[in-house]
Design a protein around this motif. Sequence first.
Motif, mmCIF file in Angstrom:
data_model
loop_
_atom_site.group_PDB
_atom_site.id
_atom_site.type_symbol
_atom_site.label_atom_id
_atom_site.label_comp_id
_atom_site.label_asym_id
_atom_site.label_seq_id
_atom_site.Cartn_x
_atom_site.Cartn_y
_atom_site.Cartn_z
ATOM 1 N N LEU A 296 0.845 -1.204 0.000
ATOM 2 C CA LEU A 296 0.000 0.000 0.000
ATOM 3 C C LEU A 296 0.876 1.249 0.000
ATOM 4 O O LEU A 296 0.569 2.240 -0.676
ATOM 5 N N LYS A 297 1.981 1.195 0.736
ATOM 6 C CA LYS A 297 2.913 2.330 0.719
ATOM 7 C C LYS A 297 3.425 2.546 -0.718
ATOM 8 O O LYS A 297 3.442 3.666 -1.227
ATOM 9 N N LYS A 298 3.811 1.434 -1.359
ATOM 10 C CA LYS A 298 4.341 1.520 -2.729
ATOM 11 C C LYS A 298 3.291 2.146 -3.663
ATOM 12 O O LYS A 298 3.593 3.052 -4.436
ATOM 13 N N ASN B 205 -8.439 -6.531 -5.208
ATOM 14 C CA ASN B 205 -7.396 -5.772 -4.520
ATOM 15 C C ASN B 205 -7.596 -5.928 -3.017
ATOM 16 O O ASN B 205 -8.731 -6.081 -2.567
ATOM 17 N N GLU B 206 -6.511 -5.884 -2.293
ATOM 18 C CA GLU B 206 -6.605 -6.059 -0.836
ATOM 19 C C GLU B 206 -5.309 -5.508 -0.262
ATOM 20 O O GLU B 206 -4.251 -6.114 -0.441
ATOM 21 N N SER B 207 -5.389 -4.368 0.391
ATOM 22 C CA SER B 207 -4.130 -3.759 0.840
ATOM 23 C C SER B 207 -3.460 -4.586 1.921
ATOM 24 O O SER B 207 -2.240 -4.595 2.050
ATOM 25 N N GLY C 98 -2.393 -6.968 -4.162
ATOM 26 C CA GLY C 98 -2.029 -5.990 -3.137
ATOM 27 C C GLY C 98 -1.078 -6.527 -2.087
ATOM 28 O O GLY C 98 -0.033 -7.109 -2.384
ATOM 29 N N GLY C 99 -1.462 -6.337 -0.811
ATOM 30 C CA GLY C 99 -0.598 -6.733 0.294
ATOM 31 C C GLY C 99 -0.823 -8.162 0.762
ATOM 32 O O GLY C 99 -0.211 -8.583 1.752
ATOM 33 N N LEU C 100 -1.677 -8.927 0.074
ATOM 34 C CA LEU C 100 -1.954 -10.291 0.548
ATOM 35 C C LEU C 100 -0.693 -11.152 0.683
ATOM 36 O O LEU C 100 -0.571 -11.910 1.650
ATOM 37 N N PRO C 101 0.290 -11.022 -0.250
ATOM 38 C CA PRO C 101 1.500 -11.846 -0.077
ATOM 39 C C PRO C 101 2.300 -11.515 1.187
ATOM 40 O O PRO C 101 3.146 -12.295 1.602
#
Length: 380
Positions: A155-157, A281-283, A304-307
Amino acid sequence: MKIGIVCYPTFGGSGVVATELGLGLADKGHNVHFITYKRPVRLTTFHANVYFHEVTSMEYPLFEFAPYETSLASKLVDVVRFEKLDILHVHYAIPHAAVAYMTKQILRSKGILIPIVTTLHGTDITLVGADNSFAPVVEFTINESDGVTSVSEQLKKETLENFNITKDIKVIFNFIDFSRFRKTNKDHFRKAIAPDGEKILVHISNFRKVKRVEDVIGIFAIVSKQVKCKLLLIGDGPERKAMEDLCRNLHLCDEIRFLGKQEAVEELLAISDLFILPSENESFGLAALEAMACEVPVISSNAGGLPEVNIDGVTGYMCDVGDVEGMATRCLDLLQDEDLLNTFRHSAYLQAQKFDIKAILPQYENYYNEIIASVKLSGL
Ligand code: GMT
């Protein structure tokens, strides 16, 4: 510290994180003031250090849209002044970062300095915030916040890619309270839902398009042809009716239960075998973390940030967005191999421990202290 928290009080992830954060800080002795239009859903019990200030707007025939931002800013000015808050922490940039900016300027004109921290949660940047109707205000007010945090590296990226950001963004991951989210014995629930020993798949969301609930049902349609199973769909939102129609068309109504919004999701997670989250999408994916804490492996998209939460091949599996076949195959890999499922269950629990509230809360406390000190230094 005296901390003001502004959030959406509804079932969304940002409101849940804000409320749990406030309650955790209150447990540590801070005074926490929630300021929003309704009591947050997870703020259910009395706590000596917790205060709730309801924002009300005056009705007037001229207002086609009630000017909530003006009422919220006015309330914030009032609460900061009279409760002598040390810091204001706003969750979800729209409209809270803008309201916080206005509040800060009003208070400055009265000789009061209030440090503002904005936490970005996801759709305030990726889906809604990037829209032209919001973007200039989002960008400006992020840059005007004294501190900015993001719930994942991704999310920052994306924030740095989508906006011209001049502020440092600190990543502080979402967290989980293991005193609530842990596997408990709820076999009587399991028997009621799956009386013939069926496996239980579960999905929890706000049923918005971004969650791709139709993929959850598509995955289940494939899996249920090979393994006896049930699907629990928890939550509510704009897509629910269409999803109920889809279940009818697929003749799956006996296997799929729509449970609506549930308070005690941990009790349903305790009887679940797999959590499905195929989001566009999922931050971060707080719901996936809650499942993992309850020892439920996650089959998700890799959006998104799931990984950063779900480790492919360890705590569950990840496939590309829309790869319904792939996700169904991965479900079957686990459901047809009890030993592997148990290994993944344990790994999911271990990974969830990295996000223990006990480790994350001090990060917020340190960050608040840092921001308060730097604002004091720069003065009015
Ligand atoms: O998932 C939603 O649409 C709700 C949204 C919210 O702001 O309430 O959730 C976002 O914030 C959560 C808490 O930080 C994250 O766990 C979710 O991943 C994020 N949702 C999206 O990015 C779609």
